[in-house]
Design a protein around this motif. Sequence first.
Motif, PDB file in Angstrom:
ATOM      1  N   HIS A  66       3.294  -2.937  -2.000  1.00  0.00           N
ATOM      2  CA  HIS A  66       2.483  -1.724  -2.190  1.00  0.00           C
ATOM      3  C   HIS A  66       1.769  -1.802  -3.542  1.00  0.00           C
ATOM      4  O   HIS A  66       0.582  -1.483  -3.649  1.00  0.00           O
ATOM      5  N   LEU A  69      -1.107  -4.139  -3.387  1.00  0.00           N
ATOM      6  CA  LEU A  69      -2.215  -3.556  -2.625  1.00  0.00           C
ATOM      7  C   LEU A  69      -2.918  -2.444  -3.393  1.00  0.00           C
ATOM      8  O   LEU A  69      -4.153  -2.371  -3.412  1.00  0.00           O
ATOM      9  N   PHE A  70      -2.141  -1.576  -4.036  1.00  0.00           N
ATOM     10  CA  PHE A  70      -2.748  -0.480  -4.796  1.00  0.00           C
ATOM     11  C   PHE A  70      -3.564  -1.027  -5.963  1.00  0.00           C
ATOM     12  O   PHE A  70      -4.649  -0.533  -6.256  1.00  0.00           O
ATOM     13  N   GLY A  72      -5.052  -3.933  -6.131  1.00  0.00           N
ATOM     14  CA  GLY A  72      -6.267  -4.537  -5.572  1.00  0.00           C
ATOM     15  C   GLY A  72      -7.279  -3.501  -5.123  1.00  0.00           C
ATOM     16  O   GLY A  72      -8.472  -3.600  -5.435  1.00  0.00           O
ATOM     17  N   LEU A  73      -6.816  -2.501  -4.396  1.00  0.00           N
ATOM     18  CA  LEU A  73      -7.713  -1.452  -3.913  1.00  0.00           C
ATOM     19  C   LEU A  73      -8.342  -0.688  -5.079  1.00  0.00           C
ATOM     20  O   LEU A  73      -9.560  -0.454  -5.105  1.00  0.00           O
ATOM     21  N   LEU A  74      -7.532  -0.324  -6.058  1.00  0.00           N
ATOM     22  CA  LEU A  74      -8.062   0.432  -7.197  1.00  0.00           C
ATOM     23  C   LEU A  74      -8.929  -0.438  -8.093  1.00  0.00           C
ATOM     24  O   LEU A  74      -9.841   0.062  -8.748  1.00  0.00           O
ATOM     25  N   TRP A  75      -8.693  -1.740  -8.118  1.00  0.00           N
ATOM     26  CA  TRP A  75      -9.577  -2.634  -8.841  1.00  0.00           C
ATOM     27  C   TRP A  75     -10.952  -2.625  -8.171  1.00  0.00           C
ATOM     28  O   TRP A  75     -11.979  -2.614  -8.848  1.00  0.00           O
ATOM     29  N   LEU A  76     -10.954  -2.589  -6.840  1.00  0.00           N
ATOM     30  CA  LEU A  76     -12.228  -2.582  -6.109  1.00  0.00           C
ATOM     31  C   LEU A  76     -13.010  -1.286  -6.310  1.00  0.00           C
ATOM     32  O   LEU A  76     -14.223  -1.316  -6.498  1.00  0.00           O
ATOM     33  N   VAL A  77     -12.323  -0.146  -6.228  1.00  0.00           N
ATOM     34  CA  VAL A  77     -13.032   1.139  -6.229  1.00  0.00           C
ATOM     35  C   VAL A  77     -13.094   1.818  -7.590  1.00  0.00           C
ATOM     36  O   VAL A  77     -13.890   2.733  -7.776  1.00  0.00           O
ATOM     37  N   ARG A  86      -5.420   3.978 -13.256  1.00  0.00           N
ATOM     38  CA  ARG A  86      -5.254   3.424 -11.904  1.00  0.00           C
ATOM     39  C   ARG A  86      -3.781   3.376 -11.522  1.00  0.00           C
ATOM     40  O   ARG A  86      -3.414   3.633 -10.370  1.00  0.00           O
TER      41      ARG A  86
END
Length: 189
Positions: A66, A69-70, A72-77, A86
Motif C-alpha cells: 500500500h 502504491l500510495f 507512486g500515485l501521489l508522486w504522479l498527481v 503526501r
Amino acid sequence: MMQRLSLRHYLMIGAAMIAVTAIVLLWMGRNPICTCGTVKLWVGEVNSSDNSQHISDWYSLSHIIHGFLFYGLLWLVARGRPVGLRLLLAIVVEAAWEIFENTDMVINRYREATIALGYTGDSVLNSVCDILFMVIGFFFASRAPLWLTILIAIVFELLAGYVIRDNLTLNVLMLVYPLDAIKAWQGGL
C-alpha cells in the motif's frame, strides 16, 4: 506565502492521525490487543484466532505494498507537494481503510467471499501497525529506485500467494468480484 513544515512536523501530525484512528477503532468496539492477552511480534498462521490481532502477520506485506502504491500515485498527481504532505494523505487513506475494514459490513463480506471464515476484524494494535507498515512502504518507495520497489512488491505478492494462498491482489479481487475457483484454491480444495 505559506511556510513549509519540516518532516518532523509532518510525522507528528501523522502520529496524531494514527492516534485518532486508534481512538475511533476503540470507540467502534475493537479490541485493543488480542483477546488472548498477549502481544506477539509475528503470527505466521493465517487460519488462527491470532491472525490480524498482533503486530505483524502475512498481511503486513500488503500494507507495505500500500505504501509503495500510495507513494507512486501521489508522486504522479502531487509531486510538487512536500513528501510529508503526501505521506499525510497516504495515512488518511490507510486509516480510513482500517476503519472501514473493521465495520460489520466488511468483516461479514470477508467471511462470505473469502477463505476468512472465522475473521472477526483486526485488533487496534494490528490496525495501527498496518498503518505503520504502510508508512514504511511509503518511505522505502520514496528512497529506492522504482525497479527495486516494483521487484519487492512482486516478490511480496508471490511469497504471500505461495505461503498463504492470499495476497493484496487476491484480497482485492475476492472482495470486489469473488470467484469460486480462487476461493476453492485458497481453501486447499
